[in-house]
Write a protein that holds these residues in place. Sequence first.
Motif, PDB file in Angstrom:
ATOM      1  N   ARG A   1      -0.729  10.828  -6.639  1.00  0.00           N
ATOM      2  CA  ARG A   1      -1.065  12.082  -7.309  1.00  0.00           C
ATOM      3  C   ARG A   1      -1.187  11.921  -8.818  1.00  0.00           C
ATOM      4  NH1 ARG A   1      -1.255  16.895  -4.934  1.00  0.00           N
ATOM      5  NH2 ARG A   1      -0.833  16.983  -2.693  1.00  0.00           N
ATOM      6  N   ARG A   2      -0.519  10.940  -9.373  1.00  0.00           N
ATOM      7  CA  ARG A   2      -0.633  10.707 -10.820  1.00  0.00           C
ATOM      8  C   ARG A   2      -1.867   9.888 -11.158  1.00  0.00           C
ATOM      9  NH1 ARG A   2       5.189   8.386 -12.196  1.00  0.00           N
ATOM     10  NH2 ARG A   2       4.878   7.558 -10.095  1.00  0.00           N
ATOM     11  N   HIS A   3      -2.194   8.917 -10.327  1.00  0.00           N
ATOM     12  CA  HIS A   3      -3.353   8.054 -10.577  1.00  0.00           C
ATOM     13  C   HIS A   3      -4.146   7.901  -9.280  1.00  0.00           C
ATOM     14  CE1 HIS A   3      -1.339   7.096 -14.352  1.00  0.00           C
ATOM     15  NE2 HIS A   3      -0.261   6.766 -13.657  1.00  0.00           N
ATOM     16  N   PRO A   4      -4.773   8.965  -8.791  1.00  0.00           N
ATOM     17  CA  PRO A   4      -5.393   8.918  -7.455  1.00  0.00           C
ATOM     18  C   PRO A   4      -6.511   7.888  -7.336  1.00  0.00           C
ATOM     19  CG  PRO A   4      -6.015  10.926  -8.624  1.00  0.00           C
ATOM     20  CD  PRO A   4      -4.932  10.288  -9.430  1.00  0.00           C
ATOM     21  N   MET A   5      -7.381   7.778  -8.329  1.00  0.00           N
ATOM     22  CA  MET A   5      -8.523   6.874  -8.218  1.00  0.00           C
ATOM     23  C   MET A   5      -8.084   5.408  -8.291  1.00  0.00           C
ATOM     24  SD  MET A   5     -10.909   8.785  -7.528  1.00  0.00           S
ATOM     25  CE  MET A   5     -11.105  10.558  -7.496  1.00  0.00           C
ATOM     26  N   LEU A   6      -7.158   5.110  -9.195  1.00  0.00           N
ATOM     27  CA  LEU A   6      -6.669   3.743  -9.314  1.00  0.00           C
ATOM     28  C   LEU A   6      -5.955   3.314  -8.033  1.00  0.00           C
ATOM     29  CD1 LEU A   6      -6.084   1.190 -10.933  1.00  0.00           C
ATOM     30  CD2 LEU A   6      -4.050   2.337 -11.866  1.00  0.00           C
ATOM     31  N   VAL A   7      -5.119   4.186  -7.501  1.00  0.00           N
ATOM     32  CA  VAL A   7      -4.406   3.871  -6.258  1.00  0.00           C
ATOM     33  C   VAL A   7      -5.398   3.698  -5.116  1.00  0.00           C
ATOM     34  CG1 VAL A   7      -2.773   4.767  -4.553  1.00  0.00           C
ATOM     35  CG2 VAL A   7      -2.263   4.974  -6.990  1.00  0.00           C
TER      36      VAL A   7
ATOM     37  N   VAL B   1      -4.402   8.118   1.102  1.00  0.00           N
ATOM     38  CA  VAL B   1      -4.747   8.040  -0.325  1.00  0.00           C
ATOM     39  C   VAL B   1      -6.147   8.604  -0.572  1.00  0.00           C
ATOM     40  CG1 VAL B   1      -5.219   6.435  -2.203  1.00  0.00           C
ATOM     41  CG2 VAL B   1      -3.201   6.113  -0.766  1.00  0.00           C
ATOM     42  N   LEU B   2      -7.080   8.346   0.338  1.00  0.00           N
ATOM     43  CA  LEU B   2      -8.430   8.897   0.201  1.00  0.00           C
ATOM     44  C   LEU B   2      -8.393  10.420   0.248  1.00  0.00           C
ATOM     45  CD1 LEU B   2     -11.518   8.657   0.128  1.00  0.00           C
ATOM     46  CD2 LEU B   2     -11.484   8.449   2.636  1.00  0.00           C
ATOM     47  N   TRP B   3      -7.607  10.977   1.161  1.00  0.00           N
ATOM     48  CA  TRP B   3      -7.495  12.444   1.256  1.00  0.00           C
ATOM     49  C   TRP B   3      -6.991  13.024  -0.059  1.00  0.00           C
ATOM     50  CZ3 TRP B   3      -4.334  16.515   0.604  1.00  0.00           C
ATOM     51  CH2 TRP B   3      -4.652  17.705   1.262  1.00  0.00           C
ATOM     52  N   THR B   4      -5.952  12.413  -0.615  1.00  0.00           N
ATOM     53  CA  THR B   4      -5.387  12.930  -1.869  1.00  0.00           C
ATOM     54  C   THR B   4      -6.388  12.813  -3.009  1.00  0.00           C
ATOM     55  OG1 THR B   4      -3.167  12.274  -1.149  1.00  0.00           O
ATOM     56  CG2 THR B   4      -3.481  12.693  -3.499  1.00  0.00           C
ATOM     57  N   ALA B   5      -7.097  11.686  -3.092  1.00  0.00           N
ATOM     58  CA  ALA B   5      -8.064  11.493  -4.169  1.00  0.00           C
ATOM     59  C   ALA B   5      -9.184  12.522  -4.082  1.00  0.00           C
ATOM     60  CB  ALA B   5      -8.628  10.073  -4.099  1.00  0.00           C
TER      61      ALA B   5
ATOM     62  N   ALA C   1       0.830  -1.199   0.000  1.00  0.00           N
ATOM     63  CA  ALA C   1       0.000   0.000   0.000  1.00  0.00           C
ATOM     64  C   ALA C   1       0.869   1.255   0.000  1.00  0.00           C
ATOM     65  CB  ALA C   1      -0.934  -0.012   1.211  1.00  0.00           C
ATOM     66  N   CYS C   2       1.962   1.225   0.783  1.00  0.00           N
ATOM     67  CA  CYS C   2       2.884   2.367   0.796  1.00  0.00           C
ATOM     68  C   CYS C   2       3.539   2.562  -0.565  1.00  0.00           C
ATOM     69  CB  CYS C   2       3.953   2.160   1.867  1.00  0.00           C
ATOM     70  SG  CYS C   2       3.322   2.234   3.561  1.00  0.00           S
ATOM     71  N   ALA C   3       3.876   1.458  -1.238  1.00  0.00           N
ATOM     72  CA  ALA C   3       4.467   1.565  -2.575  1.00  0.00           C
ATOM     73  C   ALA C   3       3.474   2.179  -3.553  1.00  0.00           C
ATOM     74  CB  ALA C   3       4.922   0.195  -3.050  1.00  0.00           C
ATOM     75  N   LEU C   4       2.213   1.768  -3.458  1.00  0.00           N
ATOM     76  CA  LEU C   4       1.188   2.347  -4.328  1.00  0.00           C
ATOM     77  C   LEU C   4       0.995   3.838  -4.039  1.00  0.00           C
ATOM     78  CD1 LEU C   4      -1.494  -0.492  -4.267  1.00  0.00           C
ATOM     79  CD2 LEU C   4      -0.153   0.240  -6.250  1.00  0.00           C
ATOM     80  N   ALA C   5       1.173   4.242  -2.791  1.00  0.00           N
ATOM     81  CA  ALA C   5       0.983   5.651  -2.427  1.00  0.00           C
ATOM     82  C   ALA C   5       1.964   6.573  -3.146  1.00  0.00           C
ATOM     83  CB  ALA C   5       1.115   5.831  -0.912  1.00  0.00           C
TER      84      ALA C   5
END
Length: 392
Positions: free
Chosen positions: A68-74, A101-105, A60-64
């Motif tokens: 910012r480039r793919h917020p919904m997919l992440v 990730v939710l905050w960023t999306a 999950a940390c790696a996906l984070a």
Amino acid sequence: MSRSRAGAAYLRHRWLLDPLAMALLGVIFAAFGFRGIWGPFTLPGIELSPWWALAFALPACALALAKRRHPMLVLVLVALLFIGDVLTVGGIGTLLVLLDVLWTAVFLASPRMRGILAGCLIGAVVVLFVAALFATRADLPTAFVIAVQFGAIFGTDYWWAVAVSQAHELAELHRLRAQEVERQAARDQEVAVRRERESMARELHDTVAGHVLAMAIRSEAALSIPADAHADRAALQAVRDAGLDAHSALRTMITVLRDGDAELVAPLGAADWDRAVESARRCGLSVTAGEAPRGLSAPVEQAVLRVVREGLANCERHAAGSAVDVAVAREPGEVRVSVESRGGRPRPGAQGSGWGLSMLGERVRALEGTFSAGPVPGGWSVQASIPEEARS
């Protein structure tokens, strides 16, 4: 200074530092033995070491890193890892990553997408409540508390992201408005400077240029005939008068430019009518003109006098020795003025640029009048029609 530099460095590398910090927290939680915090949802028969939480937290940390480039997919992928963690280990690390990730999306989402995410959160709370009530056989109060906790945690995260995003949007809107105000002020200043330059050009042409040309014409006339004491003295007197008039006009303009609290030039009056006619006669024109018009409003009177003066000046330049008729007629609702020349010849070196007539036309049209100037059989004609009730 050091704090500001540290803060700037953190912001530049936040995309990397935040996932690393969450991975470190995941390791610390596993070392402390945190597991089973979602105990009612853990699948029966599964007893895993707390270290197994890293199997979900570290990916999950790696996906984070790409949030910012793919917020919904992440967001979707981390949510799936979170569900896996809830059903097996029940650690905390994946929960922290999901909140981040939710905050960023939500922060990066459009208003429409934010509405969709809000609906998904509400749906997740409902599903969690139903699952707690029926799948885990928890009683109603327990299921309700679990749903409220989930909603409070993720709802607060959602609300915070929306608030920060709207604050940024408002700041950007104010910035854009400030830029537009600055651009408009620059445009207004440019227009004001251009109008001031045009006004100065008009007044220089109407006052100084006419007097200087009169000096040149009178000097040329005196030099073109045999020496005569009386004629030469009259020519010198005319040159002196024109020079004094030009000097007075220049002093007035310089005073206005220095102090800025007076008219650029003094308003024209009946004396200027007589002076223009007399100057034209001295330059060799045969001028037929009545008295200066009376009883006109100030803007109309100024325009009429300027038409006459510019018309006579053009005859002095381009129709030396011509006969000139100057007429002003008051008709219902308007004033008509004309300067018509017959015969004459152009003076050498007196070719004009046409600016005088062009600026004169602008003055007349600014009063909602009509203006025309051009050749007629045997001569040249300048015509203007100005509404009698025109206002400047």
